[in-house]
Design an enzyme around this catalytic site. Sequence first.
Site, PDB file in Angstrom:
ATOM      1  N   LYS A   1       1.091  -0.934  -0.135  1.00  0.00           N
ATOM      2  CA  LYS A   1       0.148  -0.353  -0.158  1.00  0.00           C
ATOM      3  C   LYS A   1       0.694   1.186   0.088  1.00  0.00           C
ATOM      4  O   LYS A   1       0.942   2.275  -0.987  1.00  0.00           O
ATOM      5  CB  LYS A   1      -0.828  -0.240   1.281  1.00  0.00           C
ATOM      6  CG  LYS A   1      -1.341   1.100   1.323  1.00  0.00           C
ATOM      7  CD  LYS A   1      -2.731   1.360   2.422  1.00  0.00           C
ATOM      8  CE  LYS A   1      -2.204   1.621   3.964  1.00  0.00           C
ATOM      9  NZ  LYS A   1      -1.626   3.095   4.120  1.00  0.00           N
ATOM     10  N   ASN A   2       1.588   1.334   0.968  1.00  0.00           N
ATOM     11  CA  ASN A   2       2.293   2.351   1.113  1.00  0.00           C
ATOM     12  C   ASN A   2       3.658   3.069  -0.161  1.00  0.00           C
ATOM     13  O   ASN A   2       3.887   4.166  -0.201  1.00  0.00           O
ATOM     14  CB  ASN A   2       3.162   2.613   2.820  1.00  0.00           C
ATOM     15  CG  ASN A   2       2.423   2.576   3.781  1.00  0.00           C
ATOM     16  OD1 ASN A   2       0.630   2.986   3.748  1.00  0.00           O
ATOM     17  ND2 ASN A   2       2.346   2.093   4.686  1.00  0.00           N
TER      18      ASN A   2
ATOM     19  N   CYS B   1      -4.535   7.924   9.707  1.00  0.00           N
ATOM     20  CA  CYS B   1      -4.798   7.773  10.525  1.00  0.00           C
ATOM     21  C   CYS B   1      -4.896   8.692  11.773  1.00  0.00           C
ATOM     22  O   CYS B   1      -3.935   9.698  11.938  1.00  0.00           O
ATOM     23  CB  CYS B   1      -4.361   6.128  10.967  1.00  0.00           C
ATOM     24  SG  CYS B   1      -4.578   4.739   9.197  1.00  0.00           S
TER      25      CYS B   1
ATOM     26  N   ARG C   1       0.369  15.032  12.689  1.00  0.00           N
ATOM     27  CA  ARG C   1       0.606  14.063  11.929  1.00  0.00           C
ATOM     28  C   ARG C   1       1.410  15.685  10.891  1.00  0.00           C
ATOM     29  O   ARG C   1       0.778  15.925  10.280  1.00  0.00           O
ATOM     30  CB  ARG C   1      -0.446  13.520  10.758  1.00  0.00           C
ATOM     31  CG  ARG C   1      -1.072  12.430  11.312  1.00  0.00           C
ATOM     32  CD  ARG C   1      -0.313  11.481  11.953  1.00  0.00           C
ATOM     33  NE  ARG C   1       0.395  10.988  10.293  1.00  0.00           N
ATOM     34  CZ  ARG C   1      -0.297   9.478   9.648  1.00  0.00           C
ATOM     35  NH1 ARG C   1      -1.396   9.158  10.058  1.00  0.00           N
ATOM     36  NH2 ARG C   1       0.313   8.900   8.584  1.00  0.00           N
TER      37      ARG C   1
ATOM     38  N   ASP D   1       4.415   0.053  11.812  1.00  0.00           N
ATOM     39  CA  ASP D   1       2.815  -0.749  11.411  1.00  0.00           C
ATOM     40  C   ASP D   1       2.312  -1.869  12.134  1.00  0.00           C
ATOM     41  O   ASP D   1       1.563  -2.432  11.542  1.00  0.00           O
ATOM     42  CB  ASP D   1       2.785  -0.559   9.545  1.00  0.00           C
ATOM     43  CG  ASP D   1       3.090   1.253   9.891  1.00  0.00           C
ATOM     44  OD1 ASP D   1       3.683   0.889   8.331  1.00  0.00           O
ATOM     45  OD2 ASP D   1       2.388   2.115   9.843  1.00  0.00           O
TER      46      ASP D   1
ATOM     47  N   ARG E   1      -9.451  -0.468   3.398  1.00  0.00           N
ATOM     48  CA  ARG E   1      -8.685   0.845   2.669  1.00  0.00           C
ATOM     49  C   ARG E   1      -7.207   0.509   2.403  1.00  0.00           C
ATOM     50  O   ARG E   1      -6.429   0.919   1.603  1.00  0.00           O
ATOM     51  CB  ARG E   1      -8.275   1.589   3.983  1.00  0.00           C
ATOM     52  CG  ARG E   1      -9.492   2.689   4.469  1.00  0.00           C
ATOM     53  CD  ARG E   1      -9.018   3.512   5.231  1.00  0.00           C
ATOM     54  NE  ARG E   1      -7.936   4.974   4.606  1.00  0.00           N
ATOM     55  CZ  ARG E   1      -7.122   5.535   4.856  1.00  0.00           C
ATOM     56  NH1 ARG E   1      -7.846   5.945   6.270  1.00  0.00           N
ATOM     57  NH2 ARG E   1      -6.432   6.618   5.145  1.00  0.00           N
TER      58      ARG E   1
HETATM   59  C1  EPZ Z   1       4.236   6.819   6.263  1.00  0.00           C
HETATM   60  O1  EPZ Z   1       3.685   8.237   7.433  1.00  0.00           O
HETATM   61  C2  EPZ Z   1       3.347   5.391   6.745  1.00  0.00           C
HETATM   62  N1  EPZ Z   1       1.845   5.852   5.667  1.00  0.00           N
HETATM   63  C3  EPZ Z   1       2.813   4.953   7.516  1.00  0.00           C
HETATM   64  O2  EPZ Z   1       1.410   3.843   7.669  1.00  0.00           O
HETATM   65  C4  EPZ Z   1       4.086   5.195   8.608  1.00  0.00           C
HETATM   66  O3  EPZ Z   1       3.000   4.412  10.318  1.00  0.00           O
HETATM   67  C5  EPZ Z   1       4.959   5.980   8.696  1.00  0.00           C
HETATM   68  O4  EPZ Z   1       5.132   6.144   7.261  1.00  0.00           O
HETATM   69  C6  EPZ Z   1       6.197   5.392   9.541  1.00  0.00           C
HETATM   70  O5  EPZ Z   1       6.940   4.370   9.072  1.00  0.00           O
HETATM   71  C7  EPZ Z   1       2.453   6.102   4.216  1.00  0.00           C
HETATM   72  O6  EPZ Z   1       3.005   5.963   4.061  1.00  0.00           O
HETATM   73  C8  EPZ Z   1       0.840   6.616   3.800  1.00  0.00           C
HETATM   74  P1  EPZ Z   1       6.687   9.940   8.702  1.00  0.00           P
HETATM   75  P2  EPZ Z   1       4.777   9.466   6.965  1.00  0.00           P
HETATM   76  O7  EPZ Z   1       6.325  11.275   8.339  1.00  0.00           O
HETATM   77  O8  EPZ Z   1       5.284   9.448   5.882  1.00  0.00           O
HETATM   78  C9  EPZ Z   1       7.565  13.036  12.184  1.00  0.00           C
HETATM   79  C10 EPZ Z   1       0.167   2.691   8.081  1.00  0.00           C
HETATM   80  O9  EPZ Z   1      -0.633   1.701   8.552  1.00  0.00           O
HETATM   81  N2  EPZ Z   1       7.197  13.377  11.227  1.00  0.00           N
HETATM   82  O10 EPZ Z   1       7.632   8.173   8.367  1.00  0.00           O
HETATM   83  O11 EPZ Z   1       3.557  10.438   7.431  1.00  0.00           O
HETATM   84  C11 EPZ Z   1       6.433  11.662  12.345  1.00  0.00           C
HETATM   85  O12 EPZ Z   1       5.030  13.145  13.005  1.00  0.00           O
HETATM   86  C12 EPZ Z   1       0.357   3.922   7.909  1.00  0.00           C
HETATM   87  O13 EPZ Z   1       0.462   2.244   6.481  1.00  0.00           O
HETATM   88  C13 EPZ Z   1       6.914  14.838  11.567  1.00  0.00           C
HETATM   89  O14 EPZ Z   1       7.893  15.607  12.668  1.00  0.00           O
HETATM   90  O15 EPZ Z   1       5.331   8.981   8.509  1.00  0.00           O
HETATM   91  C14 EPZ Z   1       6.574  10.586  13.321  1.00  0.00           C
HETATM   92  O16 EPZ Z   1       6.421  11.015  14.631  1.00  0.00           O
HETATM   93  C15 EPZ Z   1       0.094   4.208   9.429  1.00  0.00           C
HETATM   94  N3  EPZ Z   1       7.411  15.737  10.831  1.00  0.00           N
HETATM   95  C16 EPZ Z   1       7.882  10.466  12.579  1.00  0.00           C
HETATM   96  O17 EPZ Z   1       8.510  11.985  11.823  1.00  0.00           O
HETATM   97  C17 EPZ Z   1       6.967  16.229   9.219  1.00  0.00           C
HETATM   98  O18 EPZ Z   1       7.003  16.653   8.736  1.00  0.00           O
HETATM   99  C18 EPZ Z   1       7.415   9.392  11.322  1.00  0.00           C
HETATM  100  O19 EPZ Z   1       6.638   9.364   9.965  1.00  0.00           O
HETATM  101  C19 EPZ Z   1       6.809  14.584   9.068  1.00  0.00           C
HETATM  102  C20 EPZ Z   1       6.808  13.732   9.543  1.00  0.00           C
END
Ligand code: EPZ
Length: 422
Positions: free
Chosen positions: A22-23, A117, A122, A308, A400
């Site tokens: 998915k991702n 989610c 986020r 995840d 989803r």
């Molecule tokens: C991706 O989300 C995935 N979603 C998530 O999977 C997954 O949990 C996550 O990566 C971590 O592996 C998709 O790929 C669509 P991040 P993303 O940016 O990109 C902080 C699922 O179940 N952060 O890696 O939104 C954030 O708060 C979903 O498939 C900032 O601080 O995650 C978090 O603590 C749920 N500033 C950490 O980084 C930013 O600008 C990791 O978030 C962006 C993120």
Amino acid sequence: MPSYFVEGGHRLSGKVAIGGSKNASLAVLSAAMVLDGPCIVDNLPQISDLETLLEIFQEIGATVERLGPGRVRLDARTISTHEALSENIRQLRGSYYLMGALLSRFNKVALRMPGGCDFGSRPIDLHLKGFQTLGARTDIRHGIVFIEADELTGGGIFLDTVSVGATVNIMLAAVKAKGKTVIDNAAREPHIVDVANFLNAMGADIRGAGTDVIRINGRPYLPGDREYSVIPDQIEAGTYMLLAPLTGGDIEVTGVIPKHMEPLTAKLEEMGVVVEEGDEHIRVYMPEGGRLSATSFRTMPYPGFPTDLQPQTTVVLCMAEGTGRMIENVWENRFQYIDSLRMMGANIIMSGRLAVVQGGAPLTGSHVDARDLRAGAALVMAGLAASGITEVYNVDRIERGYEFFIDKLKRLGARIQRSPAL
Ligand code: EPZ
């Protein structure tokens, strides 16, 4: 509000074919919006998140042609606007990749703030920091992100936090920018490598994906006109692998990349589970007379233990002997499902980002809410291990991200019904 009704207490055994990631699909399809020609993407999972994303592409004018299950032909040359403001944008987090894609295409984008989610804030500050480094001005007004650049030029970006989304989005904005871009402290997930491989196949020059330093030499023209197949979903695979120790069954996931499963495989073996790896399959089962013993987990960016799989693994800890620990280091509030597990009899003590699970407390069926994709899958798993019937509602949130979820579970021997039926 569709529900699953799950009858627990049955061993799950058999083979399950794993679909595309998915991702990775959300990122690869968005990367196709950068190209200067058509492309075909294959092995897409059949899930509603991707349907929504393809609808968004059509809303902005892209050409989307369905070639069969999981196979689509895209042509971004017909995109007619830099604005993506529809209600669909709010339905999924992955819509945020349109920031990088449309910025690359038009040097400007207006995108409705994405949804996704609900397990804590986020933020997108790192995405915006990356775009600013490439010469863009950014602003957020009335829930819309405005980004504009006279010209995108390469630069060096250090990501304060390892972020999958920011790493991908900056790649999309930099791939046609003038000059070199270096992303330091980049995310290393398999789906980051998949996006880079896709873009390179379409004419880009990206090196180092999969390490924490990604180097991008901007190219003015990406002809595309190639076909690409996305990687298998390591989270779907991990979810089904966990069902074996959870129910005392014997499950083989097929069509996987075992290397991607190592963070989970290592921990399953630590718990006394047998894991047999083939080239493209993994068999998981408990040894004769074996006992599932608890251990400790801490979620981390890849190649650490994936956040995840955190909810699904916490459910398995409920069935293990001893005291297990789960530390959630990535998301600030990803334990909202714990109260539902407690209603089913689980013995879990929470302390901030730490869940202490006293295994062995028998689970009994209950009425629980699938608040998000992975927590929902975890509650279905809890129902499969509980005595009696569990109703999980809002299961559209699970569907989803898990293709044919109920069918694949039934083929493994699960007693589960959906209401209303699909
Ligand atoms: C991706 O989300 C995935 N979603 C998530 O999977 C997954 O949990 C996550 O990566 C971590 O592996 C998709 O790929 C669509 P991040 P993303 O940016 O990109 C902080 C699922 O179940 N952060 O890696 O939104 C954030 O708060 C979903 O498939 C900032 O601080 O995650 C978090 O603590 C749920 N500033 C950490 O980084 C930013 O600008 C990791 O978030 C962006 C993120």
